[in-house]
Design an enzyme around this catalytic site. Sequence first.
Site, PDB file in Angstrom:
ATOM      1  N   ARG A  78      39.390  37.368  43.855  1.00 35.81           N
ATOM      2  CA  ARG A  78      38.418  38.118  43.054  1.00 35.81           C
ATOM      3  C   ARG A  78      37.914  39.357  43.789  1.00 35.81           C
ATOM      4  NH1 ARG A  78      40.927  35.453  40.301  1.00 35.81           N
ATOM      5  NH2 ARG A  78      40.204  33.832  38.902  1.00 35.81           N
TER       6      ARG A  78
ATOM      7  N   LYS B 282      35.588  37.448  37.666  1.00 32.18           N
ATOM      8  CA  LYS B 282      36.177  36.498  36.730  1.00 32.18           C
ATOM      9  C   LYS B 282      36.045  35.046  37.220  1.00 32.18           C
ATOM     10  CE  LYS B 282      40.620  35.427  34.609  1.00 32.18           C
ATOM     11  NZ  LYS B 282      42.047  35.766  34.632  1.00 32.18           N
TER      12      LYS B 282
END
Length: 157
Positions: free
Chosen positions: A86, A121
């Site tokens: 991420r 996310k």
Amino acid sequence: MKTIGDSYMCAGGVPKKNSTHAIDSVLAGLEIQQFINFLQSMKKKNGESFWELRLGIHSGPLVAGVIGEKKFAYDVWGDTVNTASRMESSGKSGKINISGATYQLVKRFFDCEHRGRINAKNKGKVEMYFVNGIKPKLSLNQDRKTPNDLFWKKYSS
């Protein structure tokens, strides 16, 4: 190091934890970015296309081991691996994006720009920083890319 789709992932501090894994990872990231910048300038000069690079780093515990029955591969798993991914996907081309956890481990050595809590996310909001380079007083000729003797002295202590 392994490939994941069109990405590469590298784990530092494996298999034995050490006190410099985060610093080593950021130094490697700076060197990789410097090389990519050089390649891009050569391609631009020749009117050729080039690809961009995002780098993401996170520090924390993970699980590592060998998988497979006929074809063996060393792999790593866990939330740390997911968060590192991420950091990369939430970053920006030409930048090294690090987590708050990594920042705490490297802030004595590197100038970092606080980005705030960024939505990542499946992670929610995560503290993120861009690494702008080695602190000037710790870099050779204050180039912010090459460690000087003071850097290595602090690194060793």
